[in-house]
Write a protein that holds these residues in place. Structure first.
Motif, short mmCIF file in Angstrom:
data_model
loop_
_atom_site.label_atom_id
_atom_site.label_comp_id
_atom_site.label_asym_id
_atom_site.label_seq_id
_atom_site.Cartn_x
_atom_site.Cartn_y
_atom_site.Cartn_z
N ASN A 211 0.85 -1.21 0.00
CA ASN A 211 0.00 0.00 0.00
C ASN A 211 0.88 1.25 0.00
O ASN A 211 1.80 1.38 0.79
CB ASN A 211 -0.90 0.00 1.25
CG ASN A 211 -1.81 1.21 1.31
OD1 ASN A 211 -1.35 2.35 1.36
ND2 ASN A 211 -3.11 0.96 1.30
N THR A 212 0.58 2.18 -0.90
CA THR A 212 1.37 3.42 -0.96
C THR A 212 0.52 4.66 -0.72
O THR A 212 1.06 5.74 -0.55
CB THR A 212 2.05 3.57 -2.35
OG1 THR A 212 1.06 3.41 -3.36
CG2 THR A 212 3.17 2.56 -2.54
N ASP A 213 -0.82 4.50 -0.70
CA ASP A 213 -1.63 5.71 -0.56
C ASP A 213 -2.07 6.04 0.85
O ASP A 213 -2.67 7.08 1.09
CB ASP A 213 -2.81 5.70 -1.54
CG ASP A 213 -3.77 4.56 -1.25
OD1 ASP A 213 -3.40 3.65 -0.49
OD2 ASP A 213 -4.89 4.60 -1.79
N ASP B 132 -4.79 10.53 5.24
CA ASP B 132 -5.10 9.85 3.98
C ASP B 132 -6.32 8.94 4.07
O ASP B 132 -6.56 8.13 3.16
CB ASP B 132 -3.90 8.99 3.54
CG ASP B 132 -2.64 9.80 3.31
OD1 ASP B 132 -2.77 10.96 2.85
OD2 ASP B 132 -1.54 9.31 3.60
#
Ligand code: GLU
Length: 281
Positions: free
Chosen positions: A138-140, A146
């Motif tokens: 996961n990068t978001d 976020d």
């Protein structure tokens, strides 16, 4: 952290069984294996499904909370065989103290003003921070800012679920489960984008999950001061605080943190740890 052979599904199943086993309130009966009234043992509430903190593994109980509980109970004059451990899920902690089901609780139990209206706390003996557990790729999600539009899982009756509802309610879908292991199952199945609770709990769950497909975001957004839950009006607070201070001063605290986070990617916040116990009520 010791290598735990118990899989997450088994953990979830075990905690579900344990939950149903302690589901019915014992109305008026002698609390079987419950809090000792005038007996010479002590009943201590812990978590059963939080690796590194409170974990039931067959007949064994392991984790930092369990080790701290043993140390404190010993200082209060109880030997190992006089201790009965009992599962205290997040949502049941206050009521189990109020009902006399347990004598004291060591279960990642944050000291809050709201809880102090119905129970007492000794400590704190540790300070954690609320964080997020996500898929390793996961990068978001890099922090609570976020979370808009995300699906989250947390535990009923926890400060973690409460904080999401008060501070991040808009745009966040919150799934509530009885325990964090169930939330990890939901995350692994792709039902939610993140699990939220204290960083030390997430680190233990992530390490126990074993295959490196989950990661703790590492941007804590609260201070969770772990106290020892006591029935209101308990006369044990001063003695427990003295035991905690001794445990910190004699080096045991540091040893227990190291032993129980071994293998987990976790370092306590050194600005907040080890804490000094609050004055008793
Ligand atoms: N420390 C938080 C609490 O007491 C979250 C962990 C837990 O649910 O035990 O609510």
């Amino acid at each position: 952290m010791r290598k735990h052979t118990m899989g997450l599904l088994a953990m979830a199943a075990a905690s579900t069984l344990a939950l149903s086993a302690c589901g019915g309130a014992e109305v008026g009966g002698e609390p079987e294996g419950g809090a000792s009234e005038g007996g010479d043992g002590i009943t201590i509430g812990i978590k059963y499904d939080q690796p590194g903190l409170g974990l039931q593994d067959g007949a064994e109980y392991t984790g930092f909370d369990v080790d701290v509980a043993r140390y404190v109970a010993n200082e209060l004059g109880y030997s190992e065989d006089q201790i009965t451990f009992k599962e205290t899920p997040s949502a049941n902690r206050e009521s189990m103290l109020q009902n006399g089901d347990v004598d004291m609780i060591f279960a990642t139990y944050s000291i809050t003003d709201e809880r102090k209206e119905v129970i007492d706390f000794a400590g704190p003996y540790f300070v954690a921070g609320q964080d997020l557990l996500v898929a390793a790729d996961n990068t978001d999600i890099t922090g609570p800012e976020d979370l808009e539009g995300k699906n989250l899982c947390s535990v009923t009756g926890s400060t973690s679920a409460e904080k999401i509802k008060t501070d991040y309610a808009e745009g966040v879908q919150l799934l509530e489960r009885p325990g964090y292991a169930e939330c990890v199952t939901a995350l692994a199945a792709g039902q939610v984008d993140a699990v939220t609770t204290d960083d030390i709990i997430l680190a233990g769950l992530s390490a126990a999950n074993g295959d490196g497909n989950l990661k703790v975001v590492g941007a804590p957004f609260s201070e969770e001061r772990y106290g020892v839950g006591l029935p209101k009006g308990s006369d044990r607070c001063e003695d427990i605080n003295a035991a905690i201070t001794k445990m910190i001063d004699d080096g045991t605290w540091e040893e227990l943190v190291a032993a129980n986070t071994e293998g987990a990617d976790y370092t306590p916040n050194a600005d907040l740890n080890p804490p000094t116990p609050d004055a008793c009520a």
